[in-house]
Design a protein around this motif. Structure first.
Motif, PDB file in Angstrom:
ATOM      1  N   SER A  32      -4.639  -9.993  10.131  1.00  0.00           N
ATOM      2  CA  SER A  32      -5.408 -10.605  10.555  1.00  0.00           C
ATOM      3  C   SER A  32      -5.716  -8.819  11.474  1.00  0.00           C
ATOM      4  CB  SER A  32      -5.903 -11.277  11.326  1.00  0.00           C
ATOM      5  OG  SER A  32      -5.350 -11.345  12.684  1.00  0.00           O
ATOM      6  N   GLY A  33      -6.624  -8.687  11.293  1.00  0.00           N
ATOM      7  CA  GLY A  33      -7.366  -6.935  12.152  1.00  0.00           C
ATOM      8  C   GLY A  33      -6.194  -6.190  11.065  1.00  0.00           C
ATOM      9  N   THR A  34      -5.470  -4.859  11.509  1.00  0.00           N
ATOM     10  CA  THR A  34      -5.193  -3.974  10.588  1.00  0.00           C
ATOM     11  C   THR A  34      -3.147  -4.097  10.531  1.00  0.00           C
ATOM     12  OG1 THR A  34      -6.654  -1.780  11.118  1.00  0.00           O
ATOM     13  CG2 THR A  34      -4.535  -1.420  10.691  1.00  0.00           C
ATOM     14  N   TYR A  35      -2.880  -3.981   9.779  1.00  0.00           N
ATOM     15  CA  TYR A  35      -1.164  -4.087   9.115  1.00  0.00           C
ATOM     16  C   TYR A  35      -0.758  -2.724   8.650  1.00  0.00           C
ATOM     17  CZ  TYR A  35       3.349  -5.334   8.208  1.00  0.00           C
ATOM     18  OH  TYR A  35       4.685  -5.643   8.217  1.00  0.00           O
TER      19      TYR A  35
ATOM     20  N   ALA B  16      -9.575  -8.180   7.381  1.00  0.00           N
ATOM     21  CA  ALA B  16      -8.778  -7.210   7.464  1.00  0.00           C
ATOM     22  C   ALA B  16      -7.957  -5.743   7.170  1.00  0.00           C
ATOM     23  CB  ALA B  16      -7.383  -8.528   7.509  1.00  0.00           C
ATOM     24  N   THR B  17      -7.233  -5.554   7.171  1.00  0.00           N
ATOM     25  CA  THR B  17      -6.969  -3.894   6.125  1.00  0.00           C
ATOM     26  C   THR B  17      -5.057  -3.711   6.813  1.00  0.00           C
ATOM     27  OG1 THR B  17      -8.857  -2.666   7.304  1.00  0.00           O
ATOM     28  CG2 THR B  17      -6.790  -1.378   6.768  1.00  0.00           C
ATOM     29  N   LEU B  18      -4.671  -3.529   5.767  1.00  0.00           N
ATOM     30  CA  LEU B  18      -2.892  -2.908   5.481  1.00  0.00           C
ATOM     31  C   LEU B  18      -3.294  -2.443   4.905  1.00  0.00           C
ATOM     32  CD1 LEU B  18      -0.800  -4.832   4.623  1.00  0.00           C
ATOM     33  CD2 LEU B  18      -0.951  -5.333   2.116  1.00  0.00           C
ATOM     34  N   LYS B  19      -2.401  -1.245   5.588  1.00  0.00           N
ATOM     35  CA  LYS B  19      -2.446   0.584   5.077  1.00  0.00           C
ATOM     36  C   LYS B  19      -1.555   0.671   4.717  1.00  0.00           C
ATOM     37  CE  LYS B  19      -3.199   2.083   9.508  1.00  0.00           C
ATOM     38  NZ  LYS B  19      -4.331   3.198  10.523  1.00  0.00           N
ATOM     39  N   ASN B  20      -0.492   1.539   3.819  1.00  0.00           N
ATOM     40  CA  ASN B  20       0.397   2.489   4.442  1.00  0.00           C
ATOM     41  C   ASN B  20       1.808   1.580   3.958  1.00  0.00           C
ATOM     42  OD1 ASN B  20      -0.611   4.186   4.921  1.00  0.00           O
ATOM     43  ND2 ASN B  20      -0.642   4.403   6.873  1.00  0.00           N
ATOM     44  N   VAL B  21       2.122   0.574   2.533  1.00  0.00           N
ATOM     45  CA  VAL B  21       2.518  -0.068   2.194  1.00  0.00           C
ATOM     46  C   VAL B  21       2.631   0.332   0.711  1.00  0.00           C
ATOM     47  CG1 VAL B  21       2.826  -2.318   1.682  1.00  0.00           C
ATOM     48  CG2 VAL B  21       2.396  -1.892   3.913  1.00  0.00           C
ATOM     49  N   VAL B  22       4.702  -0.337   0.381  1.00  0.00           N
ATOM     50  CA  VAL B  22       4.947   0.476  -0.697  1.00  0.00           C
ATOM     51  C   VAL B  22       5.639  -1.231  -1.092  1.00  0.00           C
ATOM     52  CG1 VAL B  22       6.771   1.349  -2.309  1.00  0.00           C
ATOM     53  CG2 VAL B  22       5.789   2.173  -0.897  1.00  0.00           C
ATOM     54  N   ILE B  23       4.954  -1.346  -2.086  1.00  0.00           N
ATOM     55  CA  ILE B  23       5.519  -3.114  -2.757  1.00  0.00           C
ATOM     56  C   ILE B  23       6.518  -2.732  -3.821  1.00  0.00           C
ATOM     57  CG2 ILE B  23       4.467  -5.301  -3.447  1.00  0.00           C
ATOM     58  CD1 ILE B  23       2.053  -4.960  -2.045  1.00  0.00           C
ATOM     59  N   GLY B  24       7.865  -3.465  -3.570  1.00  0.00           N
ATOM     60  CA  GLY B  24       8.631  -3.228  -4.485  1.00  0.00           C
ATOM     61  C   GLY B  24       8.967  -4.559  -5.140  1.00  0.00           C
TER      62      GLY B  24
ATOM     63  N   GLN C 174       3.499 -17.866  -4.651  1.00  0.00           N
ATOM     64  CA  GLN C 174       2.524 -17.429  -3.173  1.00  0.00           C
ATOM     65  C   GLN C 174       2.331 -15.829  -3.350  1.00  0.00           C
ATOM     66  OE1 GLN C 174       0.961 -19.261  -1.130  1.00  0.00           O
ATOM     67  NE2 GLN C 174       1.406 -20.370  -3.320  1.00  0.00           N
ATOM     68  N   PRO C 175       2.291 -14.558  -2.117  1.00  0.00           N
ATOM     69  CA  PRO C 175       1.803 -13.597  -2.332  1.00  0.00           C
ATOM     70  C   PRO C 175       2.716 -12.752  -1.277  1.00  0.00           C
ATOM     71  CG  PRO C 175      -0.691 -14.976  -0.794  1.00  0.00           C
ATOM     72  CD  PRO C 175       0.807 -16.018  -1.919  1.00  0.00           C
ATOM     73  N   LEU C 176       2.884 -11.917  -0.770  1.00  0.00           N
ATOM     74  CA  LEU C 176       3.701 -11.147   0.008  1.00  0.00           C
ATOM     75  C   LEU C 176       3.094 -11.366   1.480  1.00  0.00           C
ATOM     76  CD1 LEU C 176       5.597  -8.548  -2.147  1.00  0.00           C
ATOM     77  CD2 LEU C 176       6.907 -10.510  -0.852  1.00  0.00           C
ATOM     78  N   PHE C 177       1.930 -10.753   1.378  1.00  0.00           N
ATOM     79  CA  PHE C 177       0.393 -10.380   2.254  1.00  0.00           C
ATOM     80  C   PHE C 177      -0.650 -11.255   1.581  1.00  0.00           C
ATOM     81  CE2 PHE C 177       3.101  -6.567   2.533  1.00  0.00           C
ATOM     82  CZ  PHE C 177       3.126  -6.350   3.402  1.00  0.00           C
ATOM     83  N   VAL C 178      -1.375 -12.011   2.787  1.00  0.00           N
ATOM     84  CA  VAL C 178      -2.539 -12.827   3.187  1.00  0.00           C
ATOM     85  C   VAL C 178      -3.566 -12.299   3.392  1.00  0.00           C
ATOM     86  CG1 VAL C 178      -3.665 -14.739   3.024  1.00  0.00           C
ATOM     87  CG2 VAL C 178      -1.903 -14.968   1.828  1.00  0.00           C
ATOM     88  N   LEU C 179      -4.012 -11.208   3.563  1.00  0.00           N
ATOM     89  CA  LEU C 179      -5.461 -10.781   4.037  1.00  0.00           C
ATOM     90  C   LEU C 179      -6.774 -11.632   4.703  1.00  0.00           C
ATOM     91  CD1 LEU C 179      -3.528  -8.314   3.864  1.00  0.00           C
ATOM     92  CD2 LEU C 179      -5.682  -6.885   4.056  1.00  0.00           C
ATOM     93  N   LYS C 180      -6.486 -12.111   6.119  1.00  0.00           N
ATOM     94  CA  LYS C 180      -8.185 -12.736   6.707  1.00  0.00           C
ATOM     95  C   LYS C 180      -9.821 -11.910   6.231  1.00  0.00           C
ATOM     96  CE  LYS C 180      -5.140 -15.763   9.505  1.00  0.00           C
ATOM     97  NZ  LYS C 180      -5.148 -16.405  10.675  1.00  0.00           N
ATOM     98  N   ASP C 181      -9.759 -12.291   6.512  1.00  0.00           N
ATOM     99  CA  ASP C 181     -11.444 -11.920   6.638  1.00  0.00           C
ATOM    100  C   ASP C 181     -11.781 -10.752   7.271  1.00  0.00           C
ATOM    101  OD1 ASP C 181     -14.057 -11.002   5.288  1.00  0.00           O
ATOM    102  OD2 ASP C 181     -14.923 -12.315   7.354  1.00  0.00           O
TER     103      ASP C 181
END
Length: 271
Positions: A61-64, A96-104, A87-94
């Motif tokens: 929630s918010g920015t990660y 939310a921002t996910l940034k600067n991530v490399v998913i391997g 299941q996902p690695l990340f769940v974003l709530k309403d």
């Protein structure tokens, strides 16, 4: 004294137009025009700055800010297959921002957005089931993907199951089935709006976007650069008759029709 006024009218028109299309926040700051095909240079994929194993879904929630670390599943999240129950690695709530991530690898089921969300500079090195799934139920929801890229998706990169608008801007896709698919057989269906702008597509791939004509979906393509497909085998836009029964949806056509699939020949370039 002569007065010198800055000419701001054109920029106001451009930014206003982008807002109407759903490109907001960081995307407006970094985008000045809907890009013509062939206008950009393909940026390099980032080098991950360290690794973080993910055994339990990370709720945001918010920015990660992942600071360009590589996140990969382990334990129950240690799969990159095609199971719909992953299941996902990340769940974003309403909101939310996910940034600067490399998913391997393993990527499990990538990222889930439960409402409006922003994915900024997120890179999938080898997509698992889906890179991201958009699941909000509000018709005003906006899912913004700005920058980043994905490789190795045997089926879909972005799965659009919910309501609202999806904007994919300045993204790279390579070795994939579909870049975006509006869910063809979800129990709850919605009219969905999709805008794909300033994107680089590298073969192999099957389709850029798939939409359900019978539910009122629209897909607009602008500034799409397709690399390695001189025979034009990748379908820019595919129309389906969707359903809410779980059956395989029927493909009913491809190409621009001005209603469901909205683009012109000048919006695509090939090299």
């Amino acid at each position: 004294m002569t007065s010198h006024k800055r000419k701001t009218g054109r920029r106001r028109v451009v930014v206003g137009g982008l807002s109407a299309l759903g490109i907001t926040g960081a995307a407006i700051v970094t985008t000045t025009l809907l890009a013509p095909a062939g206008a950009a240079t393909l940026p390099a994929w980032p080098q991950a700055k360290g690794s973080t194993p993910v055994a339990t879904t990370i709720e945001v929630s918010g920015t990660y800010d992942g600071k360009l670390k590589r996140f990969a599943g382990t334990g129950e999240l240690g799969s990159d297959g095609q199971s719909e129950s992953q299941q996902p690695l990340f769940v974003l709530k309403d909101g939310a921002t996910l940034k600067n991530v490399v998913i391997g690898t393993p990527a499990a089921d990538g990222v889930h957005c439960l409402g409006s969300c922003t994915l900024q500079n997120v890179w999938w090195e080898n997509v698992g089931e889906d890179a991201a799934t958009f699941k909000g139920t509000s018709k005003t929801a906006v899912y913004a993907v700005h920058g980043g890229g994905a490789k190795g998706a045997s089926d879909k990169i972005f799965q659009f199951n919910g309501a609202g608008k999806l904007v994919v801007n300045k993204f790279q896709a390579a070795d994939f089935g579909k870049l975006v698919r509006s869910c063809g057989n979800c129990k709850k269906q919605y009219p969905r709006t999709i805008l794909i702008n300033d994107v680089d597509i590298t073969t192999p791939g099957k389709s850029i976007v798939g939409v359900n004509a019978n539910y009122g979906d629209t897909a607009s393509l602008r500034g799409i650069r397709i690399h390695g497909d001189t025979k034009k085998k990748i379908k820019p836009c595919t129309r389906f008759t969707g359903n809410n029964t779980g059956k395989e949806p029927k493909e009913i056509g491809t190409g621009a029709d001005g209603t469901t699939c909205r683009y012109s020949a000048g919006d695509l370039s090939y090299d």
